[in-house]
Design a protein around this motif. Sequence first.
Motif, PDB file in Angstrom:
ATOM      1  N   ASP A 144      45.853  21.642  38.266  1.00  0.00           N
ATOM      2  CA  ASP A 144      46.269  23.051  38.586  1.00  0.00           C
ATOM      3  C   ASP A 144      44.857  23.915  38.756  1.00  0.00           C
ATOM      4  N   TYR A 145      45.224  24.842  39.496  1.00  0.00           N
ATOM      5  CA  TYR A 145      44.209  26.127  39.782  1.00  0.00           C
ATOM      6  C   TYR A 145      44.613  27.043  38.725  1.00  0.00           C
ATOM      7  N   TYR A 202      48.426  27.647  38.636  1.00  0.00           N
ATOM      8  CA  TYR A 202      49.035  27.470  39.866  1.00  0.00           C
ATOM      9  C   TYR A 202      49.064  26.089  40.328  1.00  0.00           C
ATOM     10  N   PRO A 203      49.846  25.638  41.223  1.00  0.00           N
ATOM     11  CA  PRO A 203      49.613  24.156  41.520  1.00  0.00           C
ATOM     12  C   PRO A 203      48.367  23.770  42.381  1.00  0.00           C
ATOM     13  N   SER A 204      47.857  25.133  43.126  1.00  0.00           N
ATOM     14  CA  SER A 204      46.906  24.666  44.012  1.00  0.00           C
ATOM     15  C   SER A 204      46.359  26.398  44.286  1.00  0.00           C
ATOM     16  N   ARG A 205      45.023  26.337  44.805  1.00  0.00           N
ATOM     17  CA  ARG A 205      44.495  27.782  45.129  1.00  0.00           C
ATOM     18  C   ARG A 205      45.355  28.210  46.371  1.00  0.00           C
ATOM     19  N   GLU A 206      45.761  27.332  46.988  1.00  0.00           N
ATOM     20  CA  GLU A 206      46.410  28.055  48.361  1.00  0.00           C
ATOM     21  C   GLU A 206      47.826  28.737  47.670  1.00  0.00           C
ATOM     22  N   ARG A 209      48.203  30.126  44.772  1.00  0.00           N
ATOM     23  CA  ARG A 209      47.442  31.218  44.157  1.00  0.00           C
ATOM     24  C   ARG A 209      47.351  32.343  45.000  1.00  0.00           C
ATOM     25  N   ARG A 239      38.888  26.148  39.608  1.00  0.00           N
ATOM     26  CA  ARG A 239      39.270  24.675  39.675  1.00  0.00           C
ATOM     27  C   ARG A 239      39.130  23.726  38.198  1.00  0.00           C
TER      28      ARG A 239
END
Length: 117
Positions: free
Chosen positions: A2-3, A73-77, A79, A112
């Motif tokens: 996760d992020y 979040y599942p990713s930075r994108e 987020r 990260r």
Amino acid sequence: MDYVDGFIIAVKKDRIEDYKRIATESAAIFKELGALSVVECVADDVPYGKLTSFPRAVMAEEDEIVVFSWITYPSREVRDEANKKMMENEAMAAAMNEMPVDGKRMIFGGFRQIVSA
């Protein structure tokens, strides 16, 4: 992995319930926009350090308490997109006007994960 978005802020002690209400309302919006979790923590055992500490970091005053929070979040994108949409959200804009904090002293950033146990 996760992020994580992390935050540290000073909140007026006599307005902590207001902060909690706004944070709860905001958490629901963050989750609608893809957040996996939202955690808000109020200082309980946070000493004022000689050189560094949570209170020093946010220049907490006598009538303030430190709040430490994070959103996963599942990713930075995901987020980045959620943050963009939050800035456009009318309910969030109204909530930000009510916040019992000095946003200039907020410490925040995206991280990260490198270990998750």
